[in-house]
Design an enzyme around this catalytic site. Sequence first.
Site, PDB file in Angstrom:
ATOM      1  N   ASN A  19     -13.934 -36.965  17.330  1.00 37.20           N
ATOM      2  CA  ASN A  19     -14.088 -38.418  17.282  1.00 37.20           C
ATOM      3  C   ASN A  19     -13.302 -39.173  18.354  1.00 37.20           C
ATOM      4  OD1 ASN A  19     -11.758 -37.650  16.030  1.00 37.20           O
ATOM      5  ND2 ASN A  19     -11.941 -39.070  14.314  1.00 37.20           N
ATOM      6  N   GLU A  57      -3.289 -32.718  11.260  1.00 35.11           N
ATOM      7  CA  GLU A  57      -3.832 -34.070  11.049  1.00 35.11           C
ATOM      8  C   GLU A  57      -5.239 -33.888  10.498  1.00 35.11           C
ATOM      9  OE1 GLU A  57      -2.212 -36.666  11.146  1.00 35.11           O
ATOM     10  OE2 GLU A  57      -0.494 -36.221  12.429  1.00 35.11           O
ATOM     11  N   CYS A  67     -10.649 -40.621  10.675  1.00 36.07           N
ATOM     12  CA  CYS A  67     -10.030 -39.914   9.547  1.00 36.07           C
ATOM     13  C   CYS A  67      -9.306 -40.838   8.581  1.00 36.07           C
ATOM     14  CB  CYS A  67      -9.050 -38.898  10.084  1.00 36.07           C
ATOM     15  SG  CYS A  67      -7.911 -39.636  11.252  1.00 36.07           S
ATOM     16  N   GLU A 117       2.227 -37.438  14.016  1.00 39.19           N
ATOM     17  CA  GLU A 117       2.005 -37.653  15.438  1.00 39.19           C
ATOM     18  C   GLU A 117       2.589 -39.022  15.801  1.00 39.19           C
ATOM     19  OE1 GLU A 117      -2.355 -36.562  15.926  1.00 39.19           O
ATOM     20  OE2 GLU A 117      -1.310 -34.968  17.015  1.00 39.19           O
TER      21      GLU A 117
HETATM   22  P1  NDP Z   1     -13.335 -29.369  12.223  1.00 39.56           P
HETATM   23  O1  NDP Z   1     -12.306 -29.103  11.222  1.00 39.56           O
HETATM   24  O2  NDP Z   1     -14.688 -28.815  12.041  1.00 39.56           O
HETATM   25  O3  NDP Z   1     -12.857 -28.862  13.652  1.00 39.56           O
HETATM   26  C1  NDP Z   1     -11.638 -29.277  14.241  1.00 39.56           C
HETATM   27  C2  NDP Z   1     -11.326 -28.373  15.414  1.00 39.56           C
HETATM   28  O4  NDP Z   1     -10.932 -27.075  14.943  1.00 39.56           O
HETATM   29  C3  NDP Z   1     -12.507 -28.147  16.349  1.00 39.56           C
HETATM   30  O5  NDP Z   1     -12.034 -28.085  17.674  1.00 39.56           O
HETATM   31  C4  NDP Z   1     -13.011 -26.813  15.875  1.00 39.56           C
HETATM   32  O6  NDP Z   1     -13.779 -26.173  16.842  1.00 39.56           O
HETATM   33  C5  NDP Z   1     -11.722 -26.085  15.571  1.00 39.56           C
HETATM   34  N1  NDP Z   1     -11.834 -24.956  14.660  1.00 39.56           N
HETATM   35  C6  NDP Z   1     -12.777 -24.747  13.710  1.00 39.56           C
HETATM   36  N2  NDP Z   1     -12.509 -23.610  13.034  1.00 39.56           N
HETATM   37  C7  NDP Z   1     -11.366 -23.083  13.567  1.00 39.56           C
HETATM   38  C8  NDP Z   1     -10.575 -21.923  13.287  1.00 39.56           C
HETATM   39  N3  NDP Z   1     -10.890 -21.070  12.322  1.00 39.56           N
HETATM   40  N4  NDP Z   1      -9.460 -21.704  14.028  1.00 39.56           N
HETATM   41  C9  NDP Z   1      -9.108 -22.590  14.998  1.00 39.56           C
HETATM   42  N5  NDP Z   1      -9.825 -23.691  15.310  1.00 39.56           N
HETATM   43  C10 NDP Z   1     -10.934 -23.951  14.605  1.00 39.56           C
HETATM   44  O7  NDP Z   1     -13.361 -30.952  12.364  1.00 39.56           O
HETATM   45  P2  NDP Z   1     -14.378 -31.864  13.160  1.00 39.56           P
HETATM   46  O8  NDP Z   1     -14.315 -31.596  14.618  1.00 39.56           O
HETATM   47  O9  NDP Z   1     -15.685 -31.774  12.457  1.00 39.56           O
HETATM   48  O10 NDP Z   1     -13.721 -33.299  12.928  1.00 39.56           O
HETATM   49  C11 NDP Z   1     -13.875 -34.018  11.771  1.00 39.56           C
HETATM   50  C12 NDP Z   1     -12.679 -33.843  10.839  1.00 39.56           C
HETATM   51  O11 NDP Z   1     -11.475 -34.120  11.512  1.00 39.56           O
HETATM   52  C13 NDP Z   1     -12.730 -34.783   9.671  1.00 39.56           C
HETATM   53  O12 NDP Z   1     -12.463 -34.118   8.462  1.00 39.56           O
HETATM   54  C14 NDP Z   1     -11.616 -35.766   9.948  1.00 39.56           C
HETATM   55  O13 NDP Z   1     -11.057 -36.362   8.845  1.00 39.56           O
HETATM   56  C15 NDP Z   1     -10.643 -34.961  10.713  1.00 39.56           C
HETATM   57  N6  NDP Z   1      -9.874 -35.832  11.574  1.00 39.56           N
HETATM   58  C16 NDP Z   1      -8.555 -36.055  11.273  1.00 39.56           C
HETATM   59  C17 NDP Z   1      -7.797 -36.918  12.017  1.00 39.56           C
HETATM   60  C18 NDP Z   1      -6.368 -37.129  11.722  1.00 39.56           C
HETATM   61  O14 NDP Z   1      -5.623 -37.460  12.616  1.00 39.56           O
HETATM   62  N7  NDP Z   1      -5.887 -36.934  10.518  1.00 39.56           N
HETATM   63  C19 NDP Z   1      -8.366 -37.637  13.157  1.00 39.56           C
HETATM   64  C20 NDP Z   1      -9.745 -37.306  13.405  1.00 39.56           C
HETATM   65  C21 NDP Z   1     -10.456 -36.433  12.620  1.00 39.56           C
HETATM   66  P3  NDP Z   1     -15.347 -26.467  16.934  1.00 39.56           P
HETATM   67  O15 NDP Z   1     -15.607 -27.887  16.518  1.00 39.56           O
HETATM   68  O16 NDP Z   1     -15.631 -26.256  18.333  1.00 39.56           O
HETATM   69  O17 NDP Z   1     -15.940 -25.524  15.945  1.00 39.56           O
END
Ligand code: NDP
Length: 485
Positions: free
Chosen positions: A154, A251, A285, A459
Amino acid sequence: MTHPAKPTASHFINGAYVEDTSGTPIPVIYAATGEEITKVYAATPAIVEQALASAKAAQSAWAKMTGTERGRILRRAADIMRERNHDLSVLETYDTGKPLQETLVADATSGADALEYFGGLAGSLTGEHIPLGEDWVYTVREALGVCVGIGAWNYPTQIACWKGAPALACGNSMVFKPSETTPLCALKVAEILHEAGLPAGVFNVVQGMGEVGGALVTDPRVDKVSLTGSVPTGKKVYAAAAEGMKHVTMELGGKSPMIVFDDADIDNAVGGAINGNFYSSGQVCSNGTRVFVQKGIKEKFLARLAERVGNAVMGDPMDEATSFGPMVTKNQMNIVLGYIEKGKAEGARLICGGNRADQSGWFIEPTVFADVTDDMTIAREEIFGPVMSVLDFDTEEEVVARANDTEFGLSAGVFTKDFTRAHRVIGNLEAGSCFINSYNDAPVEAPFGGVKASGVGRENSKEAIKNFSQVKSVYVRMGDVEAAF
Ligand code: NDP
């Protein structure tokens, strides 16, 4: 895609762009049209190895520079980002689909704020002197070593900077893996940091899916993992990091409450609810997706909300008049549409929106449900889209208990003119990042992060320094050593 800021290869390692087309192709789809605009290639094991080896080799010399020298480079990078804000914002819009109206003020600018703030702090990361009679202890704030940053889709520029800036300020090196959905912007952050004078290998970017993230997290050279992502991914990454006793910042997601008491300024509360549900088309998020409105003002609040949501301008994200963009992917659009159908089926009252918009790209109308109850799926699960649930309540005690009845604890907001009540309610809410008569402000000076399932660590602010460094304590004896024999 022809754009001056387009990165020239998939990865950035050891101070330069690196391409390896033997990795799995990752198409970059522009969310506003559904067209493939470019592609990158996932990191092969050889690319992951290059990135980790570069980060490891560069770290100790970087940590040995003075904090002021490190900070100067970060602040120079902040200046470059601000100078190129327009191009970087257009790139962010291509990467995410978010309207340029937003990206011009919320992405490269927020990244630059982090680089400037942590650049400013880098020269004052000191320890303590603890006198013990004649003897004394001193403490040193040291880097952790090699850090891995893993981003969500995002805020690709902001997340790279929110993780990279404090990590680098403390003398760490970093390998950053963006979400496969938005691979472009972090590469520009790496490019600009190096243009500003960052030594090769200190900040590296590799592309890939969860598999690449997994390889980074489990590597023994890595000392810390900072993830922005969903709770399920957070649990996996936290567990993998624990195996190697690595430091973590998590996060994660939320289902945050925003509470509107009947003495609140209705227009400000409606504005807060709009910011906390429809900015970035709801893909934030910390969004306040459970809007609790005290019964006496419910219909007035809903009427004003529907009127103002009707002013959203949906359309071409590159047109600066557009204030509401598409979902990041077709998949995310379908997930959100599925939640909207559940809301309708479970008996919530649709106030506005509720459909996919009739145009190309992954657009969903801004959607408001009223009469939502605590047990409905739309009130319990994180949707990550433009779907606001309005729930009503009678008393303060009741609303606090209901607001806390969730596994999440990222954010919470309260709207009231009664400041005693505002502080009491915030004091009783289980959330890390809170707001009074506002919603979703995220200045770099303020700690950001969640409690409960929403995360670990913080953060931004000075808290991020604690999360990217460790303390060494040194006992200094001035006299003789006494021993039993
Ligand atoms: P995901 O949890 O699907 O993915 C986050 C990242 O982790 C991506 O780069 C993903 O790669 C990677 N990833 C996935 N599986 C693994 C693994 N087993 N080991 C290491 N890395 C892995 O989240 P989204 O990208 O779909 O983002 C949405 C989510 O993020 C929402 O739940 C939202 O709430 C949260 N979010 C939290 C924020 C905060 O600061 N608290 C801010 C913004 C979002 P890939 O996508 O390439 O599979």
